[in-house]
Structures are given as C-alpha cells and as structure tokens.
Design a protein around this motif. Structure first.
Motif, short mmCIF file in Angstrom:
data_model
loop_
_atom_site.label_atom_id
_atom_site.label_comp_id
_atom_site.label_asym_id
_atom_site.label_seq_id
_atom_site.Cartn_x
_atom_site.Cartn_y
_atom_site.Cartn_z
N LEU A 34 38.70 54.01 35.24
CA LEU A 34 39.49 53.06 34.45
C LEU A 34 39.40 53.37 32.96
O LEU A 34 40.36 53.17 32.21
N LEU A 35 38.25 53.88 32.52
CA LEU A 35 38.10 54.26 31.11
C LEU A 35 39.06 55.39 30.77
O LEU A 35 39.68 55.39 29.70
N ALA A 36 39.22 56.34 31.68
CA ALA A 36 40.14 57.45 31.45
C ALA A 36 41.58 56.94 31.36
O ALA A 36 42.36 57.39 30.51
N VAL A 37 41.93 55.99 32.22
CA VAL A 37 43.27 55.40 32.18
C VAL A 37 43.50 54.67 30.87
O VAL A 37 44.57 54.74 30.27
N LEU A 38 42.46 53.96 30.40
CA LEU A 38 42.57 53.23 29.14
C LEU A 38 42.76 54.18 27.96
O LEU A 38 43.62 53.96 27.10
N LYS A 39 41.99 55.25 27.92
CA LYS A 39 42.09 56.20 26.81
C LYS A 39 43.41 56.96 26.82
O LYS A 39 43.89 57.40 25.77
N ASN A 40 44.02 57.10 27.98
CA ASN A 40 45.31 57.77 28.08
C ASN A 40 46.47 56.85 27.71
O ASN A 40 47.63 57.27 27.71
N GLY A 41 46.15 55.59 27.41
CA GLY A 41 47.19 54.65 27.02
C GLY A 41 47.96 54.06 28.18
O GLY A 41 49.00 53.42 27.98
N ARG A 42 47.46 54.24 29.39
CA ARG A 42 48.15 53.72 30.57
C ARG A 42 47.64 52.35 30.99
O ARG A 42 48.19 51.73 31.90
N LEU A 43 46.58 51.88 30.34
CA LEU A 43 46.06 50.54 30.60
C LEU A 43 46.12 49.77 29.28
O LEU A 43 45.41 50.10 28.33
N THR A 44 46.96 48.75 29.23
CA THR A 44 47.18 48.02 27.99
C THR A 44 47.12 46.52 28.25
O THR A 44 47.12 46.06 29.40
N VAL A 45 47.07 45.75 27.17
CA VAL A 45 47.07 44.29 27.27
C VAL A 45 48.36 43.82 27.93
O VAL A 45 49.45 44.29 27.59
N GLY A 46 48.22 42.92 28.88
CA GLY A 46 49.38 42.40 29.60
C GLY A 46 49.54 42.99 30.99
O GLY A 46 50.25 42.41 31.82
N GLN A 47 48.89 44.12 31.24
CA GLN A 47 48.98 44.73 32.56
C GLN A 47 47.97 44.09 33.51
O GLN A 47 46.96 43.52 33.08
N LYS A 48 48.24 44.19 34.80
CA LYS A 48 47.33 43.67 35.81
C LYS A 48 46.63 44.82 36.52
O LYS A 48 47.21 45.89 36.71
N ILE A 49 45.37 44.58 36.88
CA ILE A 49 44.61 45.58 37.61
C ILE A 49 44.00 44.93 38.85
O ILE A 49 43.74 43.73 38.88
N ILE A 50 43.79 45.75 39.87
CA ILE A 50 43.16 45.29 41.10
C ILE A 50 41.70 45.73 41.09
O ILE A 50 41.40 46.91 40.88
N LEU A 51 40.80 44.78 41.28
CA LEU A 51 39.37 45.07 41.31
C LEU A 51 38.85 44.87 42.73
O LEU A 51 39.28 43.97 43.44
N HIS A 52 37.91 45.72 43.11
CA HIS A 52 37.24 45.56 44.41
C HIS A 52 35.83 46.14 44.30
O HIS A 52 35.64 47.22 43.75
N GLY A 53 34.86 45.40 44.78
CA GLY A 53 33.49 45.88 44.75
C GLY A 53 32.79 45.69 43.42
O GLY A 53 31.78 46.34 43.16
N ALA A 54 33.31 44.79 42.58
CA ALA A 54 32.67 44.55 41.28
C ALA A 54 31.43 43.68 41.46
O ALA A 54 31.20 43.10 42.53
N GLU A 55 30.64 43.58 40.40
CA GLU A 55 29.50 42.69 40.39
C GLU A 55 29.43 41.97 39.05
O GLU A 55 29.91 42.49 38.04
N LEU A 56 28.86 40.78 39.06
CA LEU A 56 28.71 40.00 37.84
C LEU A 56 27.32 40.26 37.28
O LEU A 56 26.31 39.97 37.93
N VAL A 57 27.25 40.83 36.08
CA VAL A 57 25.98 41.22 35.48
C VAL A 57 25.79 40.51 34.14
O VAL A 57 26.73 39.95 33.58
N GLY A 58 24.56 40.57 33.63
CA GLY A 58 24.28 40.01 32.32
C GLY A 58 23.48 38.73 32.35
O GLY A 58 22.80 38.38 31.39
N SER A 59 23.56 38.00 33.47
CA SER A 59 22.79 36.76 33.62
C SER A 59 22.78 36.37 35.09
O SER A 59 23.82 36.40 35.74
N PRO A 60 21.61 35.99 35.61
CA PRO A 60 21.55 35.59 37.02
C PRO A 60 21.91 34.13 37.24
O PRO A 60 22.03 33.68 38.38
N ASP A 61 22.10 33.39 36.15
CA ASP A 61 22.32 31.95 36.26
C ASP A 61 23.80 31.62 36.42
O ASP A 61 24.67 32.29 35.86
#
Length: 215
Positions: free
Chosen positions: A174-201
């Motif tokens: 996704l970082l490569a897509v972002l740097k190539n200008g193909r991922l911009t504000v307003g677009q939708k992306i499909i996520l699968h297998g993500a995790e919530l990090v930064g706080s266990p609460d």
C-alpha cells in the motif's frame, strides 16, 4: 460545476476543512426567520439555532456529513447541484445517526473495533480521509533483549467508515501505491487481516490515544 449550480464554498470543501465549515443561514432562510430569535424548525421536527452572527454548524459527525454532501454535489452536479449541502439535509443526517447509534444501539465498524467488541482482522471497506505522514517514527517492541524498542519510519494515513476515523499504518504494497499517486484522499480501500495496535484498552473513537491505529 458552476454552470450546474454548485456553489463556490461547496467546491472548496475537503476532508480537512469540512469540520470548520459553517452555513450562513441568511442564504437559506432569509433575515426574517432569524429576527424571531427562536430558531428555525426544519424537517422531522428538528430545530436549527443559529449563532448570534447568523451561522450554524459543527456537531459530532459534522465533518463527515459535510464532506459527503459536498462530494455528492461535485461528483454528480447534474443531479445534486445545490440540493445536498443545506442545513436541513445536514440536520436530517445528524438525526439519522443519533437514532441509529443512540436509540437503536447500532455502532459503526470502527467504533466496534475500537471498543474491542469486534476484530480488526475482518474484511473492511474504508475511505481514505487524510495522508498524515509518509515517514512517521513508530516505536515497536524489539525481540532483542538488549534493546527495549526499535524505531522505524512508516506511512500513516487516516481512514473513516463515514462515522468515525482511525489512523492506519501502511504495509509495503500500500505504501508503494501511495507513493505512486494511485492512493489519494477520497478513495476507498479494502482491508483484511489488520490488527489494532498502540493500546490494549477499549476506548471510544473520540477518546482514542494518539498511538492507536490499524496495522
């Protein structure tokens, strides 16, 4: 867009400035409605109470509603020009969200995940609402016993389900897509297998710590 009737202030709205947008109520109701000082009754029994300078705006969810309605006018000017971005339409959207979340106890995808009542690994369709940083410093626990944490540079974006927002750390594809200008504000992306990090609460989206994000 102007030829279809889309206003100048509507065209200028984006995901960042939508939160500070305010309606000039005289443009919609005239001075006579404001002189009474009792507010203006709108659809579905709602009341609009302008400020002393005749402006109205900014409640919870307001940013996402304004951005969505302005985008609808700009994307489909022939059908929606000067029909979506109005105080009455915003009030109806706010009331719908109140009825859904408070009266019916139905939560959005991001809120359920942040409150730890659902998994972030499920398939999600979210909208990119901001590119926060292309090289943010993130500290992670290291497996090396001699060092408690490693710092790496990652790209951070903001995603929304239309109700709430959450930060997200991009993986290399996704970082490569972002740097190539193909991922911009307003677009939708499909996520699968993500995790919530930064706080266990568990926390509500409006009280989330800065470190909380999807990965």
């Amino acid at each position: 867009l102007y030829t279809y009737g889309v206003s100048k202030h509507c065209i200028k709205i984006n995901s960042k400035n939508a939160e500070s947008f305010q309606f000039h109520t005289e443009d919609y109701f005239g001075k006579e409605s404001l002189w009474t000082g009792k507010g203006i009754q709108l659809a579905d029994g709602g009341w609009l109470i302008p400020s002393n300078d005749g402006k109205a705006g900014k409640e919870e969810f307001y940013r996402w509603i304004i951005w969505k309605l302005a985008a609808m006018e700009c994307a489909f000017p022939k059908e929606f020009a000067n029909r979506c971005l109005s105080p009455e339409r915003v009030l109806l959207q706010l009331k719908y969200r109140y009825d859904t979340e408070i009266d019916r106890s139905r939560r959005s995808a991001i809120k359920k995940i942040m409150e730890r009542d659902d998994t972030a690994a499920k398939t999600l369709v979210l909208c990119v609402s901001d590119i926060i940083s292309l090289s943010a410093n993130i500290s992670e626990t290291s497996s090396n016993k001699t060092s408690s944490a490693d710092t790496q540079k990652v790209a951070i974006i903001e995603l929304t389900d239309g109700w709430y927002a959450v930060k997200a750390q991009l993986d290399p594809p996704l970082l490569a897509v972002l740097k190539n200008g193909r991922l911009t504000v307003g677009q939708k992306i499909i996520l699968h297998g993500a995790e919530l990090v930064g706080s266990p609460d568990a926390c509500t989206p409006l009280e989330a710590p800065e470190s909380l994000m999807l990965k």
